[in-house]
Scaffold this motif. Structure first.
Motif, PDB file in Angstrom:
ATOM      1  N   GLY A   1      55.521  91.970  14.786  1.00 59.42           N
ATOM      2  CA  GLY A   1      56.567  92.554  15.622  1.00 59.42           C
ATOM      3  C   GLY A   1      57.363  91.530  16.405  1.00 59.42           C
ATOM      4  N   LEU A   2      56.936  90.284  16.379  1.00 61.12           N
ATOM      5  CA  LEU A   2      57.659  89.262  17.139  1.00 61.12           C
ATOM      6  C   LEU A   2      58.697  88.572  16.251  1.00 61.12           C
ATOM      7  CD1 LEU A   2      54.742  87.546  19.098  1.00 61.12           C
ATOM      8  CD2 LEU A   2      56.499  89.054  20.012  1.00 61.12           C
ATOM      9  N   PRO A   3      59.953  88.531  16.705  1.00 54.67           N
ATOM     10  CA  PRO A   3      60.979  87.838  15.921  1.00 54.67           C
ATOM     11  C   PRO A   3      61.107  86.366  16.324  1.00 54.67           C
ATOM     12  CG  PRO A   3      62.010  89.082  17.671  1.00 54.67           C
ATOM     13  CD  PRO A   3      60.520  89.200  17.880  1.00 54.67           C
ATOM     14  N   CYS A   4      61.929  85.655  15.566  1.00 51.40           N
ATOM     15  CA  CYS A   4      62.228  84.247  15.806  1.00 51.40           C
ATOM     16  C   CYS A   4      62.659  84.055  17.271  1.00 51.40           C
ATOM     17  CB  CYS A   4      63.354  83.830  14.868  1.00 51.40           C
ATOM     18  SG  CYS A   4      63.918  82.151  15.046  1.00 51.40           S
ATOM     19  N   PRO A   5      62.252  83.028  17.967  1.00 53.65           N
ATOM     20  CA  PRO A   5      61.402  81.911  17.548  1.00 53.65           C
ATOM     21  C   PRO A   5      59.930  82.098  17.930  1.00 53.65           C
ATOM     22  CG  PRO A   5      62.339  81.384  19.664  1.00 53.65           C
ATOM     23  CD  PRO A   5      62.740  82.815  19.357  1.00 53.65           C
ATOM     24  N   MET A   6      59.558  83.319  18.378  1.00 57.47           N
ATOM     25  CA  MET A   6      58.227  83.502  18.945  1.00 57.47           C
ATOM     26  C   MET A   6      57.069  83.145  17.985  1.00 57.47           C
ATOM     27  SD  MET A   6      59.150  83.927  21.810  1.00 57.47           S
ATOM     28  CE  MET A   6      57.491  83.854  22.438  1.00 57.47           C
TER      29      MET A   6
ATOM     30  N   LYS B   1      64.343  95.459  19.153  1.00 58.73           N
ATOM     31  CA  LYS B   1      63.828  94.581  18.099  1.00 58.73           C
ATOM     32  C   LYS B   1      62.914  93.504  18.665  1.00 58.73           C
ATOM     33  CE  LYS B   1      66.960  95.878  14.702  1.00 58.73           C
ATOM     34  NZ  LYS B   1      66.689  96.183  13.304  1.00 58.73           N
ATOM     35  N   ASN B   2      62.544  93.642  19.932  1.00 59.78           N
ATOM     36  CA  ASN B   2      61.573  92.710  20.514  1.00 59.78           C
ATOM     37  C   ASN B   2      62.086  91.292  20.719  1.00 59.78           C
ATOM     38  OD1 ASN B   2      59.087  93.302  21.517  1.00 59.78           O
ATOM     39  ND2 ASN B   2      58.224  93.748  19.499  1.00 59.78           N
ATOM     40  N   VAL B   3      63.409  91.105  20.648  1.00 58.70           N
ATOM     41  CA  VAL B   3      63.971  89.773  20.886  1.00 58.70           C
ATOM     42  C   VAL B   3      63.977  89.526  22.392  1.00 58.70           C
ATOM     43  CG1 VAL B   3      66.015  88.296  20.623  1.00 58.70           C
ATOM     44  CG2 VAL B   3      65.428  89.934  18.833  1.00 58.70           C
TER      45      VAL B   3
ATOM     46  N   ALA C   1      58.031  73.902  19.747  1.00 57.16           N
ATOM     47  CA  ALA C   1      57.000  74.251  18.773  1.00 57.16           C
ATOM     48  C   ALA C   1      56.927  73.216  17.658  1.00 57.16           C
ATOM     49  CB  ALA C   1      57.278  75.631  18.191  1.00 57.16           C
ATOM     50  N   MET C   2      58.073  72.628  17.331  1.00 52.74           N
ATOM     51  CA  MET C   2      58.121  71.621  16.268  1.00 52.74           C
ATOM     52  C   MET C   2      57.721  70.237  16.772  1.00 52.74           C
ATOM     53  SD  MET C   2      59.008  73.222  13.523  1.00 52.74           S
ATOM     54  CE  MET C   2      59.918  72.316  12.277  1.00 52.74           C
TER      55      MET C   2
ATOM     56  N   VAL D   1      56.666  80.786  15.700  1.00 52.33           N
ATOM     57  CA  VAL D   1      56.326  79.356  15.707  1.00 52.33           C
ATOM     58  C   VAL D   1      55.961  78.861  17.106  1.00 52.33           C
ATOM     59  CG1 VAL D   1      57.484  78.585  13.596  1.00 52.33           C
ATOM     60  CG2 VAL D   1      58.770  78.683  15.728  1.00 52.33           C
ATOM     61  N   VAL D   2      56.608  79.439  18.126  1.00 52.81           N
ATOM     62  CA  VAL D   2      56.255  79.031  19.499  1.00 52.81           C
ATOM     63  C   VAL D   2      54.785  79.363  19.768  1.00 52.81           C
ATOM     64  CG1 VAL D   2      56.661  79.510  21.948  1.00 52.81           C
ATOM     65  CG2 VAL D   2      58.603  79.182  20.425  1.00 52.81           C
TER      66      VAL D   2
ATOM     67  N   THR E   1      63.426  76.366  22.480  1.00 52.35           N
ATOM     68  CA  THR E   1      62.003  76.742  22.496  1.00 52.35           C
ATOM     69  C   THR E   1      61.374  76.477  21.133  1.00 52.35           C
ATOM     70  OG1 THR E   1      62.688  79.034  22.075  1.00 52.35           O
ATOM     71  CG2 THR E   1      62.165  78.465  24.337  1.00 52.35           C
ATOM     72  N   GLY E   2      62.142  76.715  20.056  1.00 54.17           N
ATOM     73  CA  GLY E   2      61.625  76.423  18.713  1.00 54.17           C
ATOM     74  C   GLY E   2      61.349  74.938  18.541  1.00 54.17           C
TER      75      GLY E   2
ATOM     76  N   PHE F   1      63.975  83.976  28.036  1.00 53.74           N
ATOM     77  CA  PHE F   1      64.018  82.692  27.336  1.00 53.74           C
ATOM     78  C   PHE F   1      64.013  81.528  28.319  1.00 53.74           C
ATOM     79  CE2 PHE F   1      65.344  84.421  23.113  1.00 53.74           C
ATOM     80  CZ  PHE F   1      64.461  83.684  22.362  1.00 53.74           C
TER      81      PHE F   1
ATOM     82  N   ALA G   1      57.496  74.847   7.306  1.00 47.41           N
ATOM     83  CA  ALA G   1      58.299  73.788   7.948  1.00 47.41           C
ATOM     84  C   ALA G   1      57.617  73.304   9.222  1.00 47.41           C
ATOM     85  CB  ALA G   1      59.697  74.311   8.266  1.00 47.41           C
ATOM     86  N   TRP G   2      57.088  74.262   9.991  1.00 50.16           N
ATOM     87  CA  TRP G   2      56.379  73.889  11.222  1.00 50.16           C
ATOM     88  C   TRP G   2      55.127  73.062  10.900  1.00 50.16           C
ATOM     89  CZ3 TRP G   2      51.355  75.502  12.241  1.00 50.16           C
ATOM     90  CH2 TRP G   2      50.843  75.040  13.457  1.00 50.16           C
TER      91      TRP G   2
ATOM     92  N   SER H   1      52.264  77.302  17.592  1.00 56.75           N
ATOM     93  CA  SER H   1      52.111  75.915  18.029  1.00 56.75           C
ATOM     94  C   SER H   1      51.220  75.830  19.268  1.00 56.75           C
ATOM     95  CB  SER H   1      53.472  75.273  18.297  1.00 56.75           C
ATOM     96  OG  SER H   1      54.062  75.837  19.448  1.00 56.75           O
ATOM     97  N   LYS H   2      51.203  76.924  20.060  1.00 53.24           N
ATOM     98  CA  LYS H   2      50.272  76.971  21.198  1.00 53.24           C
ATOM     99  C   LYS H   2      48.870  77.298  20.692  1.00 53.24           C
ATOM    100  CE  LYS H   2      53.019  78.464  25.205  1.00 53.24           C
ATOM    101  NZ  LYS H   2      53.336  79.647  26.008  1.00 53.24           N
TER     102      LYS H   2
ATOM    103  N   LEU I   1      57.480  75.817  28.732  1.00 54.67           N
ATOM    104  CA  LEU I   1      57.312  74.908  27.590  1.00 54.67           C
ATOM    105  C   LEU I   1      57.787  73.490  27.899  1.00 54.67           C
ATOM    106  CD1 LEU I   1      58.496  77.275  24.705  1.00 54.67           C
ATOM    107  CD2 LEU I   1      56.167  76.480  25.090  1.00 54.67           C
TER     108      LEU I   1
ATOM    109  N   ILE J   1      66.933  79.575  21.737  1.00 52.04           N
ATOM    110  CA  ILE J   1      66.079  79.750  20.549  1.00 52.04           C
ATOM    111  C   ILE J   1      65.808  78.388  19.928  1.00 52.04           C
ATOM    112  CG2 ILE J   1      65.979  80.686  18.205  1.00 52.04           C
ATOM    113  CD1 ILE J   1      67.562  83.135  19.299  1.00 52.04           C
TER     114      ILE J   1
END
Lengths: 79, 188
Positions: free
Chosen positions: A14-19, B125-127, B58-59, A21-22, B54-55, B133, A52-53, A25-26, B140, B51
């Motif tokens: 249910g979580l969309p980008c970027p959650m 949509k949970n964004v 993670a990278m 990978v965030v 924060t992404g 953010f 990719a991650w 990574s945690k 982060l 986005i």
């Protein structure tokens, strides 16, 4: 390969980008090096994003399973 | 003997030159860092910036976001105010969005209706929302720099800005120092 010993499960459904990978990574930091993190996601982008991650962060996806809209990644912490 | 010494010096010079080139080729001197100029004050572009920011954490990248011009009001705290402003400062203060929850879409705003629709869609949509953010970026360790000149032009004072961990006010040189050592630079 059949039996992967999973050390931690992460529910990212249910979580969309970027959650995804965030959070992964945690989450990977919460298992020891060599251990396996299992992550469940419903984000279609994760099919490209997780590999990719993993390549960038130096971890390894040892197995990927897709069932309907859900994908399960088994990730070994290498670093 | 002297000839040998001369050859040795030449070799040493060559090695020094080569090691310099190797350093360049292997990308030493740049860090795993991304520097972004956040210029736009539109909701959609600010979302894109956060986005990516924060992404990028993670990278495994260090992240620097330099807020300037129209993006600056997005860092205002709606619950804070500052006194002692001149007429122009008061005007800018009233006309520009007060905080990240008040910014609008760059397209299809339709007098605020489009933005409201997009926000409710994002929720469905949970964004994460823009304020969420920003909070996440703080957790982060995303670094935020704010352009001092934009603050001054628009008449903003530091006491009306959000409490963001380690938020720094600076000029162009600080951004360029960060950008120079970054592998990725973006302008949004």
């Amino acid at each position: 390969m059949e039996d992967i010993k999973v050390d931690k499960v992460l529910d990212l459904k249910g979580l969309p980008c970027p959650m995804p990978v965030v959070k992964v990574s945690k989450g990977i930091k919460e298992v020891e090096v060599g251990q396996i993190l299992e992550a469940h996601t419903s984000d279609p982008g994760a099919l490209a994003d997780f590999p990719a991650w993993a390549r960038t962060s130096g971890n390894e996806i040892v197995k990927t399973e897709t069932e309907g809209k859900i994908t399960r990644f088994y990730i070994r912490r290498n670093k | 003997m002297e000839e040998k010494n001369e050859k040795l010096h030449m070799l040493e010079a060559q090695i020094a030159e080569l090691s310099g080139q190797v350093k360049l080729l292997t990308g030493q001197g740049t860090e795993d860092k991304i520097s972004m100029i956040v210029f736009s004050g539109d909701l959609d572009k600010l979302l894109a910036a956060f986005i990516i920011g924060t992404g990028a954490v993670a990278m495994g990248l260090d992240v620097v976001m330099f807020f300037t011009f129209w993006a600056t009001p997005a860092l205002r705290d709606p619950n804070k105010s500052a006194g002692g402003k001149d007429m122009m400062g008061k005007m800018f203060g009233a006309m520009l969005p007060k905080g990240s929850d008040a910014v609008k879409l760059s397209k299809m705003n339709m007098g605020g209706m489009g933005t409201a629709m997009m926000k409710s869609l994002m929720k469905k949509k949970n964004v994460a929302s823009l304020p969420e953010f920003i909070e996440m970026a703080g957790e982060l360790d995303v670094k935020i720099f704010v352009c001092e000149m934009s603050m001054d032009l628009m008449g903003f004072s530091r006491e009306e800005m959000i409490d963001y961990p380690g938020m720094t006010y600076c000029g162009v040189a600080k951004f360029l120092e960060e950008a120079k050592g970054s592998r990725i630079q973006l302008f949004l």
